[in-house]
Design a protein around this motif. Structure first.
Motif, PDB file in Angstrom:
ATOM      1  N   LYS A 282       0.826  -1.209   0.000  1.00 48.66           N
ATOM      2  CA  LYS A 282       0.000   0.000   0.000  1.00 48.66           C
ATOM      3  C   LYS A 282       0.858   1.255   0.000  1.00 48.66           C
ATOM      4  O   LYS A 282       0.578   2.217  -0.728  1.00 48.66           O
ATOM      5  N   ALA A 283       1.927   1.251   0.792  1.00 57.68           N
ATOM      6  CA  ALA A 283       2.797   2.428   0.880  1.00 57.68           C
ATOM      7  C   ALA A 283       3.442   2.747  -0.461  1.00 57.68           C
ATOM      8  O   ALA A 283       3.488   3.914  -0.884  1.00 57.68           O
ATOM      9  N   PHE A 284       3.937   1.728  -1.144  1.00 59.16           N
ATOM     10  CA  PHE A 284       4.561   1.952  -2.457  1.00 59.16           C
ATOM     11  C   PHE A 284       3.524   2.354  -3.504  1.00 59.16           C
ATOM     12  O   PHE A 284       3.777   3.237  -4.330  1.00 59.16           O
ATOM     13  N   SER A 285       2.376   1.713  -3.479  1.00 57.37           N
ATOM     14  CA  SER A 285       1.326   2.032  -4.457  1.00 57.37           C
ATOM     15  C   SER A 285       0.862   3.476  -4.297  1.00 57.37           C
ATOM     16  O   SER A 285       0.691   4.204  -5.284  1.00 57.37           O
ATOM     17  N   GLU A 286       0.628   3.890  -3.056  1.00 56.44           N
ATOM     18  CA  GLU A 286       0.162   5.254  -2.807  1.00 56.44           C
ATOM     19  C   GLU A 286       1.200   6.296  -3.182  1.00 56.44           C
ATOM     20  O   GLU A 286       0.855   7.451  -3.463  1.00 56.44           O
ATOM     21  N   ALA A 287       2.473   5.892  -3.215  1.00 59.98           N
ATOM     22  CA  ALA A 287       3.546   6.803  -3.625  1.00 59.98           C
ATOM     23  C   ALA A 287       3.738   6.812  -5.144  1.00 59.98           C
ATOM     24  O   ALA A 287       4.628   7.494  -5.656  1.00 59.98           O
TER      25      ALA A 287
ATOM     26  N   ARG B  22       2.833   0.397   9.749  1.00 54.03           N
ATOM     27  CA  ARG B  22       2.801   1.567   8.861  1.00 54.03           C
ATOM     28  C   ARG B  22       4.106   2.343   8.942  1.00 54.03           C
ATOM     29  O   ARG B  22       4.589   2.863   7.918  1.00 54.03           O
ATOM     30  N   ASP B  23       4.685   2.419  10.128  1.00 55.32           N
ATOM     31  CA  ASP B  23       5.969   3.113  10.281  1.00 55.32           C
ATOM     32  C   ASP B  23       7.098   2.336   9.612  1.00 55.32           C
ATOM     33  O   ASP B  23       7.980   2.919   8.972  1.00 55.32           O
ATOM     34  N   VAL B  24       7.064   1.008   9.742  1.00 53.85           N
ATOM     35  CA  VAL B  24       8.076   0.174   9.089  1.00 53.85           C
ATOM     36  C   VAL B  24       7.972   0.304   7.570  1.00 53.85           C
ATOM     37  O   VAL B  24       8.986   0.445   6.867  1.00 53.85           O
ATOM     38  N   ALA B  25       6.750   0.288   7.054  1.00 52.48           N
ATOM     39  CA  ALA B  25       6.538   0.410   5.606  1.00 52.48           C
ATOM     40  C   ALA B  25       7.048   1.754   5.090  1.00 52.48           C
ATOM     41  O   ALA B  25       7.646   1.826   4.003  1.00 52.48           O
ATOM     42  N   ARG B  26       6.828   2.795   5.851  1.00 54.62           N
ATOM     43  CA  ARG B  26       7.310   4.124   5.454  1.00 54.62           C
ATOM     44  C   ARG B  26       8.834   4.133   5.365  1.00 54.62           C
ATOM     45  O   ARG B  26       9.409   4.677   4.402  1.00 54.62           O
ATOM     46  N   VAL B  27       9.492   3.527   6.331  1.00 55.81           N
ATOM     47  CA  VAL B  27      10.952   3.477   6.325  1.00 55.81           C
ATOM     48  C   VAL B  27      11.469   2.665   5.139  1.00 55.81           C
ATOM     49  O   VAL B  27      12.433   3.061   4.467  1.00 55.81           O
ATOM     50  N   ILE B  28      10.825   1.546   4.858  1.00 57.17           N
ATOM     51  CA  ILE B  28      11.217   0.711   3.716  1.00 57.17           C
ATOM     52  C   ILE B  28      11.083   1.491   2.417  1.00 57.17           C
ATOM     53  O   ILE B  28      11.971   1.458   1.551  1.00 57.17           O
ATOM     54  N   LYS B  29       9.980   2.207   2.267  1.00 57.53           N
ATOM     55  CA  LYS B  29       9.768   3.017   1.058  1.00 57.53           C
ATOM     56  C   LYS B  29      10.827   4.111   0.952  1.00 57.53           C
ATOM     57  O   LYS B  29      11.400   4.338  -0.131  1.00 57.53           O
ATOM     58  N   ASP B  30      11.113   4.776   2.061  1.00 59.67           N
ATOM     59  CA  ASP B  30      12.097   5.863   2.044  1.00 59.67           C
ATOM     60  C   ASP B  30      13.491   5.346   1.689  1.00 59.67           C
ATOM     61  O   ASP B  30      14.219   5.983   0.909  1.00 59.67           O
ATOM     62  N   ILE B  31      13.876   4.205   2.243  1.00 61.92           N
ATOM     63  CA  ILE B  31      15.182   3.619   1.922  1.00 61.92           C
ATOM     64  C   ILE B  31      15.251   3.293   0.432  1.00 61.92           C
ATOM     65  O   ILE B  31      16.270   3.550  -0.231  1.00 61.92           O
ATOM     66  N   SER B  32      14.186   2.733  -0.089  1.00 59.26           N
ATOM     67  CA  SER B  32      14.147   2.362  -1.506  1.00 59.26           C
ATOM     68  C   SER B  32      14.276   3.584  -2.399  1.00 59.26           C
ATOM     69  O   SER B  32      15.049   3.584  -3.375  1.00 59.26           O
ATOM     70  N   GLU B  33      13.523   4.623  -2.092  1.00 64.07           N
ATOM     71  CA  GLU B  33      13.563   5.830  -2.926  1.00 64.07           C
ATOM     72  C   GLU B  33      14.923   6.519  -2.855  1.00 64.07           C
ATOM     73  O   GLU B  33      15.419   7.026  -3.875  1.00 64.07           O
ATOM     74  N   LYS B  34      15.531   6.517  -1.686  1.00 61.05           N
ATOM     75  CA  LYS B  34      16.855   7.133  -1.569  1.00 61.05           C
ATOM     76  C   LYS B  34      17.884   6.363  -2.401  1.00 61.05           C
ATOM     77  O   LYS B  34      18.719   6.971  -3.079  1.00 61.05           O
ATOM     78  N   ASN B  35      17.819   5.044  -2.366  1.00 59.46           N
ATOM     79  CA  ASN B  35      18.755   4.219  -3.130  1.00 59.46           C
ATOM     80  C   ASN B  35      18.549   4.357  -4.628  1.00 59.46           C
ATOM     81  O   ASN B  35      19.496   4.605  -5.375  1.00 59.46           O
TER      82      ASN B  35
END
Length: 237
Positions: A18-23, A197-210
């Motif tokens: 959901k976090a990645f899809s919404e982004a 939800r907090d873990v998913a946000r961190v995973i998404k942020d790490i992915s986008e930064k990389n």
């Protein structure tokens, strides 16, 4: 980004999708069971099929949340647990290196003995059960196969569940709410329950930064809430 999420029907996997899809990212969620709501039914132990899927989808990121996480089940089914918890992530890490994919491998604080939390990433693991052993071995395996892998250790998780057994925190709550008898809870083992939800946000942020910002992040990371509880404390909360 094109993202594959394994274990996508699970408590964390659903929220990561959901976090990645919404982004605005293109997400393929893989699930062996409960493959509904657009998830793709998939057996991660089928190595050839997995490589074919990666060749087809050409993901930028793989989030590996799939695992046998129930310590009692892991103990009773050691061979199957070792296959899913160690051999599967090792293979995924090998493929991530071959196809230049960022792999985020989800691990656990069960790699530690729980005597002196909170733990630093440099603290020595000392798992006390077979589940913890397999997760520690999976960390070693994925880093050996691809040293650019991100290993994200998380504590006990909670969130919106499809059934109480998805989260140890929810099981505790239900045991108190639904019991007409006294329920014993320990008041010594410290845990850091964390919302998925907090873990998913961190995973998404790490992915986008990389991938998008080209800021390299790899190695072992820890993420948890700052608030700690015993089982008794969780129930009182």
């Amino acid at each position: 980004m094109r993202v594959i999420v394994t274990g996508a029907s699970g408590l964390l996997g659903r929220v990561v999708c959901k976090a990645f899809s919404e982004a605005g990212h293109e997400v393929t969620g893989l699930a062996k069971s409960r493959a509904k709501n657009g998830l793709k039914q998939f057996d991660l132990t089928d190595k050839d099929k997995l490589e074919s899927l990666i060749q087809e989808l050409k993901p930028n990121v793989i989030i590996h949340t799939a695992a046998e996480r129930r310590p009692d089940v892991a103990e009773k089914n050691r061979e199957a647990t070792f296959e899913l918890n160690v051999n599967v992530p090792a293979h995924i890490a090998s493929l991530s290196k071959v196809y230049d994919i960022l792999l985020i491998h989800i691990s656990t604080d069960y790699v530690f003995d729980g005597k002196n939390p909170p733990y630093d990433v440099n603290d020595k693991p000392n798992p006390l059960n077979f589940y913890g052993e397999t997760k520690y071995k999976s960390e070693l395996a994925v880093q050996s196969a691809n040293n650019q892998t991100v290993v994200l250790r998380v504590p006990v998780l909670y969130g919106e569940v499809e059934f109480p057994g998805e989260s140890a925190v929810n099981i505790l709550m239900d045991s108190v709410k639904n019991s007409s008898k006294n329920v014993e809870m320990d008041h010594y083992a410290i845990r850091y329950p964390t919302n998925v939800r907090d873990v998913a946000r961190v995973i998404k942020d790490i992915s986008e930064k990389n991938v998008e910002q080209h800021i390299p992040i790899s190695g072992i990371l820890h993420f948890s809430s700052n608030e700690n509880f015993t089982k008794y404390g969780m129930c009182g909360k």
